[in-house]
Design a protein around this motif. Structure first.
Motif, PDB file in Angstrom:
ATOM      1  N   VAL A  46      32.616 -36.633  18.066  1.00 51.70           N
ATOM      2  CA  VAL A  46      33.274 -35.358  17.801  1.00 51.70           C
ATOM      3  C   VAL A  46      33.617 -35.263  16.315  1.00 51.70           C
ATOM      4  CG1 VAL A  46      35.657 -36.128  18.276  1.00 51.70           C
ATOM      5  CG2 VAL A  46      35.033 -33.732  18.608  1.00 51.70           C
ATOM      6  N   GLU A  47      33.454 -34.075  15.750  1.00 50.19           N
ATOM      7  CA  GLU A  47      33.859 -33.829  14.361  1.00 50.19           C
ATOM      8  C   GLU A  47      35.382 -33.757  14.362  1.00 50.19           C
ATOM      9  OE1 GLU A  47      33.341 -33.364  10.350  1.00 50.19           O
ATOM     10  OE2 GLU A  47      31.728 -33.718  11.784  1.00 50.19           O
ATOM     11  N   GLN A  48      36.035 -34.708  13.722  1.00 51.24           N
ATOM     12  CA  GLN A  48      37.482 -34.851  13.844  1.00 51.24           C
ATOM     13  C   GLN A  48      38.244 -33.567  13.558  1.00 51.24           C
ATOM     14  OE1 GLN A  48      39.382 -38.547  12.896  1.00 51.24           O
ATOM     15  NE2 GLN A  48      41.039 -37.510  11.794  1.00 51.24           N
ATOM     16  N   VAL A  49      37.987 -32.923  12.452  1.00 51.90           N
ATOM     17  CA  VAL A  49      38.746 -31.730  12.074  1.00 51.90           C
ATOM     18  C   VAL A  49      38.556 -30.591  13.085  1.00 51.90           C
ATOM     19  CG1 VAL A  49      37.002 -30.703  10.533  1.00 51.90           C
ATOM     20  CG2 VAL A  49      39.440 -30.315  10.108  1.00 51.90           C
ATOM     21  N   GLU A  50      37.394 -30.546  13.742  1.00 54.84           N
ATOM     22  CA  GLU A  50      37.146 -29.499  14.735  1.00 54.84           C
ATOM     23  C   GLU A  50      37.888 -29.770  16.047  1.00 54.84           C
ATOM     24  OE1 GLU A  50      32.784 -28.259  12.994  1.00 54.84           O
ATOM     25  OE2 GLU A  50      32.897 -29.050  15.038  1.00 54.84           O
ATOM     26  N   MET A  51      38.423 -30.963  16.181  1.00 57.28           N
ATOM     27  CA  MET A  51      39.283 -31.279  17.315  1.00 57.28           C
ATOM     28  C   MET A  51      40.755 -31.210  16.904  1.00 57.28           C
ATOM     29  SD  MET A  51      39.522 -34.666  19.731  1.00 57.28           S
ATOM     30  CE  MET A  51      40.431 -35.649  18.554  1.00 57.28           C
ATOM     31  N   THR A  52      41.097 -31.826  15.772  1.00 56.40           N
ATOM     32  CA  THR A  52      42.506 -31.951  15.409  1.00 56.40           C
ATOM     33  C   THR A  52      43.146 -30.634  14.960  1.00 56.40           C
ATOM     34  OG1 THR A  52      41.910 -32.688  13.170  1.00 56.40           O
ATOM     35  CG2 THR A  52      42.334 -34.401  14.831  1.00 56.40           C
ATOM     36  N   GLU A  53      42.393 -29.786  14.275  1.00 60.59           N
ATOM     37  CA  GLU A  53      42.993 -28.518  13.831  1.00 60.59           C
ATOM     38  C   GLU A  53      43.280 -27.572  14.999  1.00 60.59           C
ATOM     39  OE1 GLU A  53      44.301 -27.642  10.744  1.00 60.59           O
ATOM     40  OE2 GLU A  53      44.030 -29.800  10.526  1.00 60.59           O
ATOM     41  N   PRO A  54      42.335 -27.346  15.936  1.00 55.44           N
ATOM     42  CA  PRO A  54      42.679 -26.532  17.109  1.00 55.44           C
ATOM     43  C   PRO A  54      43.779 -27.178  17.959  1.00 55.44           C
ATOM     44  CG  PRO A  54      40.310 -26.625  16.834  1.00 55.44           C
ATOM     45  CD  PRO A  54      40.902 -27.625  15.878  1.00 55.44           C
ATOM     46  N   TRP A  55      43.764 -28.511  18.067  1.00 57.55           N
ATOM     47  CA  TRP A  55      44.804 -29.240  18.816  1.00 57.55           C
ATOM     48  C   TRP A  55      46.165 -28.943  18.208  1.00 57.55           C
ATOM     49  CZ3 TRP A  55      43.925 -33.041  22.753  1.00 57.55           C
ATOM     50  CH2 TRP A  55      45.054 -33.762  23.147  1.00 57.55           C
ATOM     51  N   LYS A  56      46.246 -29.047  16.882  1.00 61.09           N
ATOM     52  CA  LYS A  56      47.493 -28.773  16.165  1.00 61.09           C
ATOM     53  C   LYS A  56      47.932 -27.321  16.378  1.00 61.09           C
ATOM     54  CE  LYS A  56      49.053 -28.514  11.373  1.00 61.09           C
ATOM     55  NZ  LYS A  56      48.606 -28.676   9.989  1.00 61.09           N
ATOM     56  N   ALA A  57      46.991 -26.391  16.301  1.00 58.29           N
ATOM     57  CA  ALA A  57      47.318 -24.974  16.493  1.00 58.29           C
ATOM     58  C   ALA A  57      47.880 -24.725  17.890  1.00 58.29           C
ATOM     59  CB  ALA A  57      46.072 -24.109  16.258  1.00 58.29           C
ATOM     60  N   VAL A  58      47.266 -25.314  18.895  1.00 58.49           N
ATOM     61  CA  VAL A  58      47.715 -25.165  20.287  1.00 58.49           C
ATOM     62  C   VAL A  58      49.105 -25.786  20.453  1.00 58.49           C
ATOM     63  CG1 VAL A  58      47.252 -26.062  22.608  1.00 58.49           C
ATOM     64  CG2 VAL A  58      45.415 -24.974  21.304  1.00 58.49           C
ATOM     65  N   SER A  59      49.289 -26.968  19.892  1.00 60.25           N
ATOM     66  CA  SER A  59      50.572 -27.665  20.013  1.00 60.25           C
ATOM     67  C   SER A  59      51.700 -26.906  19.324  1.00 60.25           C
ATOM     68  CB  SER A  59      50.472 -29.075  19.415  1.00 60.25           C
ATOM     69  OG  SER A  59      49.547 -29.841  20.125  1.00 60.25           O
ATOM     70  N   GLU A  60      51.404 -26.336  18.169  1.00 62.36           N
ATOM     71  CA  GLU A  60      52.439 -25.632  17.403  1.00 62.36           C
ATOM     72  C   GLU A  60      52.974 -24.384  18.104  1.00 62.36           C
ATOM     73  OE1 GLU A  60      50.744 -25.005  13.514  1.00 62.36           O
ATOM     74  OE2 GLU A  60      51.327 -27.018  12.840  1.00 62.36           O
ATOM     75  N   VAL A  61      52.220 -23.822  19.036  1.00 61.84           N
ATOM     76  CA  VAL A  61      52.715 -22.662  19.782  1.00 61.84           C
ATOM     77  C   VAL A  61      53.272 -23.082  21.146  1.00 61.84           C
ATOM     78  CG1 VAL A  61      51.271 -20.993  18.567  1.00 61.84           C
ATOM     79  CG2 VAL A  61      50.426 -22.033  20.688  1.00 61.84           C
ATOM     80  N   GLY A  62      53.449 -24.400  21.330  1.00 58.03           N
ATOM     81  CA  GLY A  62      54.111 -24.884  22.537  1.00 58.03           C
ATOM     82  C   GLY A  62      53.220 -25.096  23.741  1.00 58.03           C
ATOM     83  N   GLU A  63      51.916 -25.055  23.548  1.00 54.31           N
ATOM     84  CA  GLU A  63      51.007 -25.297  24.671  1.00 54.31           C
ATOM     85  C   GLU A  63      50.712 -26.792  24.769  1.00 54.31           C
ATOM     86  OE1 GLU A  63      50.970 -22.927  26.520  1.00 54.31           O
ATOM     87  OE2 GLU A  63      51.087 -21.135  25.295  1.00 54.31           O
ATOM     88  N   THR A  64      50.065 -27.202  25.852  1.00 57.99           N
ATOM     89  CA  THR A  64      49.834 -28.610  26.124  1.00 57.99           C
ATOM     90  C   THR A  64      48.341 -28.940  26.075  1.00 57.99           C
ATOM     91  OG1 THR A  64      51.760 -28.588  27.565  1.00 57.99           O
ATOM     92  CG2 THR A  64      50.289 -30.480  27.761  1.00 57.99           C
ATOM     93  N   PRO A  65      47.878 -29.512  24.966  1.00 58.98           N
ATOM     94  CA  PRO A  65      46.481 -29.937  24.913  1.00 58.98           C
ATOM     95  C   PRO A  65      46.291 -31.271  25.625  1.00 58.98           C
ATOM     96  CG  PRO A  65      47.541 -30.391  22.820  1.00 58.98           C
ATOM     97  CD  PRO A  65      48.571 -29.718  23.687  1.00 58.98           C
ATOM     98  N   GLN A  66      45.146 -31.440  26.266  1.00 60.93           N
ATOM     99  CA  GLN A  66      44.816 -32.677  26.966  1.00 60.93           C
ATOM    100  C   GLN A  66      43.396 -33.082  26.576  1.00 60.93           C
ATOM    101  OE1 GLN A  66      46.906 -34.168  29.877  1.00 60.93           O
ATOM    102  NE2 GLN A  66      48.194 -33.245  28.331  1.00 60.93           N
ATOM    103  N   LEU A  67      43.217 -34.341  26.173  1.00 61.26           N
ATOM    104  CA  LEU A  67      41.905 -34.836  25.790  1.00 61.26           C
ATOM    105  C   LEU A  67      41.169 -35.328  27.037  1.00 61.26           C
ATOM    106  CD1 LEU A  67      40.070 -35.301  23.364  1.00 61.26           C
ATOM    107  CD2 LEU A  67      41.051 -37.573  23.157  1.00 61.26           C
TER     108      LEU A  67
END
Length: 180
Positions: free
Chosen positions: A12-33
Motif C-alpha cells: 500500500v502507498e503509505q500516504v494514500e492510507m494514512t492521510e484518509p485515515w487521519k481525515a476520517v479520525s479527525e471527524v470522529g469516525e472509526t477507521p479499521q484496517l
C-alpha cells in the motif's frame, strides 16, 4: 461510523492510507484496517519500504456488513495483490451490493475492476488503469476527484497522492451523507 480500509499485507502507498485515515479520525469516525492476513501490513513510499501498521481484522473473519463505508488506498502492488484474493474482491463487491459508499485512489480501482462493479460508472485513477476501467464497462476521466452516483452507492475516486486534499474532503462529504 465504522470505515474499512482494505489493504494487502504489502504494497500500500503509505500516504494514500494514512492521510484518509487521519481525515476520517479527525471527524470522529472509526477507521479499521482490514487485510487478507493478520498481523501487520507493510506500507511503501513509492518503491521504498515505509512503516508497518497493525491489522484490525482479516477479510476471512469480518464482513462488509459490519462497516458503513470502504476506503481503498492505492500503491501498485496493493490492489494487484487484492484482486487475486477472492475474499478481498468479495469484500469490496459487497459494499456495492449493499449500497454503501466506496472511496478509491490511484491504482485502487484495480480491485473494483476485478469485483465487476464498474459497469456504467464514471471514475478516475492513475492513468495506466484507463484501459482496464474501460474494459470493465466504466468511463475513465482525468480529474482530481470524481464522484459517481450511477448505481446503488456513491463511488469517490482520485488519481494520485497530490490529489489527497481533494479526495479526503470529498470522501468525508460523501460519507457524511450516510446515516448510521
Amino acid at each position: 461510523m465504522r470505515i474499512a480500509f482494505l489493504v494487502a499485507p504489502e504494497g500500500v502507498e503509505q500516504v494514500e492510507m494514512t492521510e484518509p485515515w487521519k481525515a476520517v479520525s479527525e471527524v470522529g469516525e472509526t477507521p479499521q484496517l482490514v487485510s487478507t492476513k493478520p498481523g501487520r501490513i507493510q506500507a511503501f513510499n513509492h518503491l521504498d519500504r515505509a512503516d508497518t501498521f497493525p491489522v484490525d481484522a482479516t477479510v476471512g473473519e469480518t464482513s462488509a456488513d459490519e462497516y458503513d463505508a470502504l476506503v481503498l488506498p492505492g500503491g501498485v502492488a496493493n490492489p494487484d495483490a487484492l484482486r487475486l484474493d477472492e475474499q478481498a474482491v468479495g469484500f469490496a463487491r459487497r459494499f456495492f451490493e449493499t449500497g454503501k459508499p466506496v472511496a478509491a485512489i490511484c491504482h485502487a480501482p484495480w480491485t473494483l475492476v476485478e469485483a465487476g462493479v464498474l459497469e456504467g460508472r464514471v471514475l478516475t485513477s492513475w492513468p495506466s488503469l484507463k484501459t482496464d476501467i474501460r474494459n470493465a464497462g466504466g468511463t475513465w476521466v482525468d480529474e482530481r476527484v470524481k464522484v459517481c452516483e450511477n448505481g446503488p452507492n456513491t463511488l469517490v475516486t482520485s488519481r494520485k497522492p497530490d490529489d489527497l486534499p481533494y479526495f479526503d474532503e470529498t470522501m468525508l462529504r460523501e460519507f457524511g451523507k450516510v446515516s448510521v
